[in-house]
Motif scaffolding. Structure first.
Motif, PDB file in Angstrom:
ATOM      1  N   ASN A 169     -18.225 -26.404  -0.992  1.00 50.66           N
ATOM      2  CA  ASN A 169     -17.109 -25.504   0.121  1.00 50.66           C
ATOM      3  C   ASN A 169     -17.025 -24.313   0.616  1.00 50.66           C
ATOM      4  OD1 ASN A 169     -14.093 -26.989   1.245  1.00 50.66           O
ATOM      5  ND2 ASN A 169     -14.357 -27.543  -1.221  1.00 50.66           N
ATOM      6  N   ILE A 170     -18.154 -23.908  -0.381  1.00 47.67           N
ATOM      7  CA  ILE A 170     -18.619 -22.414   0.238  1.00 47.67           C
ATOM      8  C   ILE A 170     -19.372 -22.817   1.081  1.00 47.67           C
ATOM      9  CG2 ILE A 170     -19.525 -20.123  -0.532  1.00 47.67           C
ATOM     10  CD1 ILE A 170     -17.930 -20.075  -3.300  1.00 47.67           C
ATOM     11  N   ARG A 171     -20.623 -23.272   0.819  1.00 47.58           N
ATOM     12  CA  ARG A 171     -22.587 -23.495   1.105  1.00 47.58           C
ATOM     13  C   ARG A 171     -21.743 -24.125   2.160  1.00 47.58           C
ATOM     14  NH1 ARG A 171     -26.910 -23.015  -0.186  1.00 47.58           N
ATOM     15  NH2 ARG A 171     -27.394 -23.110  -2.714  1.00 47.58           N
ATOM     16  N   SER A 192     -10.354 -30.516  -5.278  1.00 50.23           N
ATOM     17  CA  SER A 192      -8.855 -30.659  -5.894  1.00 50.23           C
ATOM     18  C   SER A 192      -9.049 -30.693  -6.712  1.00 50.23           C
ATOM     19  CB  SER A 192      -8.468 -32.292  -5.284  1.00 50.23           C
ATOM     20  OG  SER A 192     -10.224 -33.171  -6.373  1.00 50.23           O
ATOM     21  N   SER A 193      -9.551 -30.131  -8.093  1.00 52.09           N
ATOM     22  CA  SER A 193      -9.263 -30.044  -9.713  1.00 52.09           C
ATOM     23  C   SER A 193      -8.908 -28.617  -9.548  1.00 52.09           C
ATOM     24  CB  SER A 193     -10.654 -30.069 -10.581  1.00 52.09           C
ATOM     25  OG  SER A 193     -11.108 -29.637 -10.121  1.00 52.09           O
ATOM     26  N   LEU A 194      -8.610 -27.514  -8.727  1.00 49.81           N
ATOM     27  CA  LEU A 194      -8.232 -26.347  -9.331  1.00 49.81           C
ATOM     28  C   LEU A 194      -6.882 -26.508  -8.999  1.00 49.81           C
ATOM     29  CD1 LEU A 194     -10.526 -23.770  -6.800  1.00 49.81           C
ATOM     30  CD2 LEU A 194     -11.453 -24.873  -8.828  1.00 49.81           C
ATOM     31  N   SER A 195      -6.089 -25.233  -9.752  1.00 49.63           N
ATOM     32  CA  SER A 195      -4.656 -25.495  -9.094  1.00 49.63           C
ATOM     33  C   SER A 195      -4.718 -24.273  -7.799  1.00 49.63           C
ATOM     34  CB  SER A 195      -4.454 -23.640 -10.548  1.00 49.63           C
ATOM     35  OG  SER A 195      -5.205 -22.192 -10.480  1.00 49.63           O
ATOM     36  N   GLY A 196      -3.455 -24.321  -7.583  1.00 47.19           N
ATOM     37  CA  GLY A 196      -3.364 -23.584  -6.440  1.00 47.19           C
ATOM     38  C   GLY A 196      -3.480 -22.451  -6.195  1.00 47.19           C
ATOM     39  N   GLY A 197      -3.613 -21.552  -7.468  1.00 51.23           N
ATOM     40  CA  GLY A 197      -3.947 -19.825  -7.040  1.00 51.23           C
ATOM     41  C   GLY A 197      -5.495 -20.034  -6.771  1.00 51.23           C
ATOM     42  N   GLN A 198      -6.057 -20.926  -7.421  1.00 53.87           N
ATOM     43  CA  GLN A 198      -7.487 -20.702  -7.446  1.00 53.87           C
ATOM     44  C   GLN A 198      -8.116 -22.026  -6.020  1.00 53.87           C
ATOM     45  OE1 GLN A 198      -8.123 -23.342 -11.544  1.00 53.87           O
ATOM     46  NE2 GLN A 198      -8.265 -21.431 -12.487  1.00 53.87           N
ATOM     47  N   ARG A 199      -7.367 -22.857  -5.662  1.00 50.37           N
ATOM     48  CA  ARG A 199      -7.492 -23.160  -4.222  1.00 50.37           C
ATOM     49  C   ARG A 199      -7.355 -21.753  -3.243  1.00 50.37           C
ATOM     50  NH1 ARG A 199      -5.665 -29.336  -3.013  1.00 50.37           N
ATOM     51  NH2 ARG A 199      -5.680 -29.734  -5.181  1.00 50.37           N
ATOM     52  N   LYS A 200      -6.850 -21.209  -2.902  1.00 57.23           N
ATOM     53  CA  LYS A 200      -6.568 -20.137  -2.416  1.00 57.23           C
ATOM     54  C   LYS A 200      -7.939 -19.168  -2.585  1.00 57.23           C
ATOM     55  CE  LYS A 200      -3.429 -20.193  -0.597  1.00 57.23           C
ATOM     56  NZ  LYS A 200      -3.044 -20.844   0.709  1.00 57.23           N
ATOM     57  N   GLU A 248     -17.682 -20.604 -12.690  1.00 64.81           N
ATOM     58  CA  GLU A 248     -17.483 -21.788 -14.213  1.00 64.81           C
ATOM     59  C   GLU A 248     -17.425 -22.696 -13.704  1.00 64.81           C
ATOM     60  OE1 GLU A 248     -14.516 -19.665 -15.951  1.00 64.81           O
ATOM     61  OE2 GLU A 248     -15.582 -17.728 -16.315  1.00 64.81           O
ATOM     62  N   LYS A 249     -16.558 -22.881 -12.558  1.00 61.71           N
ATOM     63  CA  LYS A 249     -16.004 -24.578 -12.489  1.00 61.71           C
ATOM     64  C   LYS A 249     -16.342 -24.988 -10.739  1.00 61.71           C
ATOM     65  CE  LYS A 249     -11.388 -24.129 -13.751  1.00 61.71           C
ATOM     66  NZ  LYS A 249     -10.973 -24.323 -13.941  1.00 61.71           N
ATOM     67  N   ARG A 250     -17.689 -24.433 -10.715  1.00 61.07           N
ATOM     68  CA  ARG A 250     -18.189 -24.034  -9.339  1.00 61.07           C
ATOM     69  C   ARG A 250     -18.967 -26.478  -8.739  1.00 61.07           C
ATOM     70  NH1 ARG A 250     -22.357 -21.933 -12.411  1.00 61.07           N
ATOM     71  NH2 ARG A 250     -24.511 -22.630 -12.023  1.00 61.07           N
ATOM     72  N   LYS A 251     -18.988 -27.082  -9.643  1.00 65.13           N
ATOM     73  CA  LYS A 251     -19.332 -28.162  -9.583  1.00 65.13           C
ATOM     74  C   LYS A 251     -18.428 -29.348  -9.719  1.00 65.13           C
ATOM     75  CE  LYS A 251     -23.862 -27.250 -10.086  1.00 65.13           C
ATOM     76  NZ  LYS A 251     -24.862 -27.501  -7.884  1.00 65.13           N
ATOM     77  N   PHE A 258     -12.385 -28.140   1.622  1.00 67.44           N
ATOM     78  CA  PHE A 258     -12.129 -29.353   1.297  1.00 67.44           C
ATOM     79  C   PHE A 258     -11.917 -29.792  -0.309  1.00 67.44           C
ATOM     80  CE2 PHE A 258     -14.671 -28.010   5.398  1.00 67.44           C
ATOM     81  CZ  PHE A 258     -13.716 -28.568   6.125  1.00 67.44           C
ATOM     82  N   PRO A 259     -10.264 -30.690  -0.582  1.00 69.27           N
ATOM     83  CA  PRO A 259     -10.163 -31.044  -1.725  1.00 69.27           C
ATOM     84  C   PRO A 259     -11.209 -32.088  -2.080  1.00 69.27           C
ATOM     85  CG  PRO A 259      -8.603 -32.107   0.025  1.00 69.27           C
ATOM     86  CD  PRO A 259      -9.506 -31.071   0.664  1.00 69.27           C
ATOM     87  N   ASP A 260     -11.871 -32.880  -1.530  1.00 69.81           N
ATOM     88  CA  ASP A 260     -12.697 -33.558  -2.027  1.00 69.81           C
ATOM     89  C   ASP A 260     -13.970 -33.112  -2.359  1.00 69.81           C
ATOM     90  OD1 ASP A 260     -10.701 -35.543  -2.276  1.00 69.81           O
ATOM     91  OD2 ASP A 260     -11.016 -36.343   0.129  1.00 69.81           O
ATOM     92  N   LEU A 261     -14.524 -32.512  -1.827  1.00 71.93           N
ATOM     93  CA  LEU A 261     -15.982 -31.030  -1.852  1.00 71.93           C
ATOM     94  C   LEU A 261     -15.702 -30.639  -3.369  1.00 71.93           C
ATOM     95  CD1 LEU A 261     -17.046 -30.909   2.022  1.00 71.93           C
ATOM     96  CD2 LEU A 261     -17.131 -32.877   0.044  1.00 71.93           C
ATOM     97  N   SER A 262     -17.197 -30.512  -3.664  1.00 73.37           N
ATOM     98  CA  SER A 262     -16.859 -29.612  -4.717  1.00 73.37           C
ATOM     99  C   SER A 262     -16.626 -27.992  -4.604  1.00 73.37           C
ATOM    100  CB  SER A 262     -18.494 -29.480  -5.334  1.00 73.37           C
ATOM    101  OG  SER A 262     -19.291 -28.881  -4.634  1.00 73.37           O
ATOM    102  N   ILE A 263     -16.799 -26.919  -5.255  1.00 77.89           N
ATOM    103  CA  ILE A 263     -16.138 -25.663  -4.812  1.00 77.89           C
ATOM    104  C   ILE A 263     -17.670 -25.021  -4.206  1.00 77.89           C
ATOM    105  CG2 ILE A 263     -16.607 -23.347  -6.436  1.00 77.89           C
ATOM    106  CD1 ILE A 263     -14.772 -24.756  -7.903  1.00 77.89           C
ATOM    107  N   GLU A 264     -18.744 -24.963  -4.979  1.00 86.76           N
ATOM    108  CA  GLU A 264     -19.678 -25.137  -4.341  1.00 86.76           C
ATOM    109  C   GLU A 264     -20.271 -25.221  -2.949  1.00 86.76           C
ATOM    110  OE1 GLU A 264     -24.148 -23.704  -6.573  1.00 86.76           O
ATOM    111  OE2 GLU A 264     -24.447 -26.525  -6.369  1.00 86.76           O
TER     112      GLU A 264
END
Length: 239
Positions: free
Chosen positions: A102-104, A138-146, A131-134, A94-100
């Motif tokens: 998404n995982i939760r 959408s701020s991640l690169s394509g590889g990081q999003r994967k 490092e980027k969990r907050k 979900f690009p609009d949600l934070s990394i954290e």
């Protein structure tokens, strides 16, 4: 994998489609505990339709789907997830949600305390996400999003991870990184079903099913596929 090992996932005679359009005809596929199965095929072969029928996003018109010996053909997608099957789509996050967040979301069935512990474990596997969990996904690169998509899918502690085109949108360098991650997951005992057209994923596969025109044209080991000259010419040209 011993041939007498009972399948973790067994799909038999799956017909599926959309409205009046039939996409799949009598597809049979199985995945055993701890193995990696590659569903190989070009765009339009029916790979996504098959995966969606497995996880309950569309209904199989004919056939049966068994997970851990239980018939789950008519169960909702959420019930299949609770029984150990998790799906990672091409979009994955979900690009609009934070990394954290998404995982939760992926770990919501585990309960709050357990979900937090699982997130910490996954941050250990993917330190760049910690490092980027907050930050928003959408701020991640394509590889990081994967990577986040994989972490989100793993957060539910599945027995089987079903993946749709994990190479989609990635540079060759990041494709190699995803393959490395999947090889590591395979070593941890997780079963994987990967739908792809990138033959680089043969590197992590135990067995291969080739889907063409909504039908399985080949099933066997990677070595058997490599030794089949007709299939080799037809499919090893896939990118």
């Amino acid at each position: 994998m011993p041939p007498d090992t009972a399948p973790l996932l067994q799909a038999t005679g799956i017909d599926a489609g959309y409205g009046t359009m039939q996409v799949l005809w009598g597809v049979d596929l199985d995945v055993r505990a701890g193995e990696t199965v590659l569903l190989l095929g070009a765009n339009g072969a029916g790979k996504t339709t098959f995966l969606k029928s497995l996880v309950g996003l569309i209904e199989a018109r004919q056939g049966s789907i068994r997970l851990g010996g239980e018939d789950v053909t008519r169960l909702r997608s959420s019930d299949r997830m609770r029984r150990g099957m998790t799906y990672m789509s091409e979009l994955a996050v979900f690009p609009d949600l934070s990394i954290e967040e998404n995982i939760r979301i992926g770990a919501q069935a585990l309960g709050h305390a357990h979900a937090g512990a699982r997130a910490d474990e996954l941050y250990g596997l993917f330190p760049v996400l910690r490092e980027k969990r907050k930050n928003p996904a959408s701020s991640l690169s394509g590889g990081q999003r994967k990577m986040l998509g994989i972490a989100k899918a793993l957060s539910a502690e599945p027995k089987l991870l079903v993946m749709d085109e994990p190479s989609a949108g990635l540079s060759p360098l990041f494709v190699k990184e995803v393959i490395r991650i999947l090889a590591d997951l395979r070593g941890r005992g997780l079963a994987l079903l990967i739908a792809e057209q990138n033959i680089g994923f043969l590197e992590v596969a135990t067995r291969v099913f080739v889907l063409e025109g909504g039908r399985i044209r080949f099933s066997g080991t990677v070595a058997e596929m490599s030794g089949n000259q007709a299939l080799h010419r037809a499919y090893f040209g896939l990118k």
